[in-house]
Design an enzyme around this catalytic site. Structure first.
Site, PDB file in Angstrom:
ATOM      1  CB  SER A 254      -0.912  -0.006   1.223  1.00  0.00           C
ATOM      2  OG  SER A 254      -0.426   0.888   2.193  1.00  0.00           O
ATOM      3  CE  LYS A 255      -1.020   5.059  -4.684  1.00  0.00           C
ATOM      4  NZ  LYS A 255      -1.593   5.985  -5.566  1.00  0.00           N
ATOM      5  NE  ARG A 256      -2.870   4.951   3.576  1.00  0.00           N
ATOM      6  CZ  ARG A 256      -3.388   5.294   2.390  1.00  0.00           C
ATOM      7  NH1 ARG A 256      -3.006   6.415   1.824  1.00  0.00           N
ATOM      8  NH2 ARG A 256      -4.244   4.535   1.757  1.00  0.00           N
ATOM      9  CG  ASP A 257       4.023  -1.598   3.409  1.00  0.00           C
ATOM     10  OD1 ASP A 257       4.857  -1.684   4.322  1.00  0.00           O
ATOM     11  OD2 ASP A 257       3.351  -2.559   2.989  1.00  0.00           O
ATOM     12  CB  ALA A 262       5.000   5.035  -0.814  1.00  0.00           C
TER      13      ALA A 262
END
Ligand code: GLU
Length: 515
Positions: A254-257, A262
């Protein structure tokens, strides 16, 4: 492959920084275009005006540019099929939307949010697919016009034909969808504001896109886009859905990993080389069919083929990226490496180019820093580019990311080193033994003249004594710490050579003063 010329596109939405996953999509599109002598187009999908920001578009262009993924047509590269920003294509969309309404393939829907929700809940309770009730389908054009004239809020829905959609994914083979589960979807807010799926179909057609290579997360949009294309009498392009990118726990990235950066710009700021990033993302879902792991962008252009793409998720392994980055750093010519390290040295406040203030220096990789002179911010001493190169050379082997360089070579620019006295003590030594050792080092070093101040001669002079003592660490450890102030560093002779005679002896004296 079809006969028409290959034209592929990358269609980012400028609603946030350019993501590493988007960079991979861009790379595969770029490679595909090069491979088939086609064109690579960048289209900015900024129909969501609230969330789209010019700075994100800048970030997209900068990131592509940094990676070397040059595009043939785009918002800042004129082409035959522009404009390449959706916000500037309203008149085009209007024409298509009007046609869909005229042919009754689309209609205005005036249902309120409450009404839609009540219907949805009913469907859920019946275990039915959550589709639109089709209530507004039956409104006559006159009725719809009247409501619009009265200012009633509305959207435009697509009268979706209820038939199966099958298409051939170039990677996954035949894929079939039952479109009954879609219902009459909203395709536009008004005649000039289509939503993603419709804008995408119109633009891909108008821009003569032959193939769409995009992430697997878009797979479910494809049948919708095909239905819309059919409604408009358009032949859809060919599709290829790239495998998902997974984190190391094998969950969709996810973009927030938190485990990875990211944003592409973060990789740049952390001192990853674009060469390494390109090499790394190329292997996220593609392999050369053997165990080769290093590929430059031009090698990838020659090697890339969609047959070697995988369908299963590709795991994003940051350690591998670090390893690749180290590899590219090691094999880079020293002047080039130094040139790329300079912006980091400036940014960390260690040195300033003599033409201006440190903060003003841009982190621009393509800049030529070789011609400048520098001054250490703390000591005001002057350095040439070649001086910096000598320092960096000591660490080329161990550097993993360019940003690390400042912490490794700061010792050369500091007035006085700040380390605990205890650090000077070799593990097989008492603190009380330090003073004679430092005196001995000073005497030995003073004997070596300026003209002989090279690492080989320094090494010879000191090693003779170290061998006599029988334990090299007794001399080498305090020497290295006195010169570097660090637990780990390059070897003492290399550092001494680069520091020069005066500073080396001064640092021994400073160590003596600490006792
Ligand atoms: N704007 C879409 C995105 O950024 C484009 C998807 C596509 O390639 O069609 O995800």
């Amino acid at each position: 492959m079809s006969e028409s010329p290959v034209r592929v596109r990358m269609a980012p939405s400028p609603t946030g920084p350019f993501h590493i996953g988007s960079a991979r999509t861009a790379l595969f599109n770029y490679l595909f275009a090069k491979r088939y002598q086609g064109k690579f187009i960048v289209r900015i999908e900024d129909t969501d005006l609230e969330r789209s920001k010019p700075e994100w578009e800048e970030n997209i262009k900068e990131s592509l540019n940094w990676l070397g993924l040059n595009y043939d047509e785009g918002p800042d590269k004129a082409g035959e099929f522009g404009p390449y920003r959706q916000s500037e294509r309203k008149a085009i969309y209007k024409k298509y939307l009007a046609r869909l309404i005229e042919t009754k393939q689309a209609y205005y829907c005036f249902c309120s949010a409450e009404e839609l929700e009540a219907h949805r809940q009913y469907l859920v309770s019946q275990g039915l697919p959550q589709v639109y009730s089709e209530k507004c389908q039956s409104l006559s054009p006159v009725e719809a016009e009247k409501k619009r004239a009265e200012g009633e809020r509305c959207v435009i829905r697509f009268r979706a034909p209820k038939k199966d959609v099958a298409f051939e994914d170039l990677l996954r083979g035949k894929i079939k969808y039952d479109t009954a589960t879609f219902g009459d979807m909203v395709i536009a807010k008004d005649l000039e504001t289509p939503l993603y799926n419709l804008a995408c179909v119109i633009d891909d057609f108008e821009m003569k896109i032959s193939h769409i290579l995009r992430g697997e997360e878009h797979l479910s949009n494809t049948p919708k886009q095909i239905l819309l294309a059919w409604a408009l009498g358009i032949q859809p392009p060919q599709f290829l859905h790239l495998p998902l990118i997974l984190n190391q726990q094998r969950a969709k990235l996810s973009k927030r990993d938190p485990s990875i950066a990211a944003k592409v710009s973060d990789y740049k700021e952390q001192g990853y080389l674009p060469e390494a990033v390109v090499n790394f993302i190329a292997l996220l879902g593609w392999n050369p069919g053997d165990d080769r792991e290093f590929f430059s962008l031009s090698e990838l252009v020659n090697e890339f083929s969609i047959e070697r793409l995988q369908t299963s998720g590709a795991v994003f392994n940051v350690q591998k990226l670090d390893w690749l980055n180290g590899f590219y750093i090691r094999k880079m010519p020293l002047a080039e490496l130094t040139n790329r390290c300079v912006p980091f040295l400036i940014q960390s406040g260690l040195i300033a180019p003599l033409w201006g203030k440190a903060e003003a220096a841009p982190l621009v990789y393509s800049s030529d820093f070789t011609v400048l002179e520098y001054e250490a911010v703390e000591t005001k001493e002057k350095y040439k580019f070649s001086d910096l190169a000598r320092m960096i050379a000591l660490y080329q082997e161990r550097l993993k990311k360019l940003i690390e360089i400042s912490e490794l070579i700061d010792l050369f620019f500091q007035k006085e080193l700040n380390y605990p006295t205890e650090l000077l003590v070799w593990k097989k030594m008492e603190r009380g033994e330090l003073s004679p050792v430092l005196n001995q080092l000073e005497t030995l070093l003073l004997r070596i003249q300026e003209g002989d101040w090279i690492k080989e001669k320094l090494e010879k002079a000191i090693m003779v004594e170290a061998e006599k003592i029988g334990d090299r660490g007794r001399l080498l450890w305090p020497l290295r710490v006195a010169l570097s102030g660090k637990t780990a560093s390059a070897g003492p002779f290399e550092i001494a050579e680069v520091l020069g005679r005066r500073k080396t002896i001064q640092r021994i004296k400073e160590a003596q003063k600490k006792l």
